[in-house]
Write a protein that holds these residues in place. Sequence first.
Motif: not given
Length: 72
Positions: A2-13
Amino acid sequence: QMRQVMESNPALRQMMNDPAVLQQVTEMMRNPAAMQQAMRNQDLAMSNIENMPGGFAALSNMYRDVQSPLED
């Protein structure tokens, strides 16, 4: 993962750091009726997006960028 996905998607973060979103998620976990309403709203929104020109491609890209990495 999940951390990796959030790092690659600023809107999701940004969304996951929003207290209002976290409050809604908590309410949906506690209240099945709220969860059902949210699912109906999401289905309607996705249907509306899909019917727009280029909408299906946008949903496909979102799935590829957000959901698919979570399933790996």
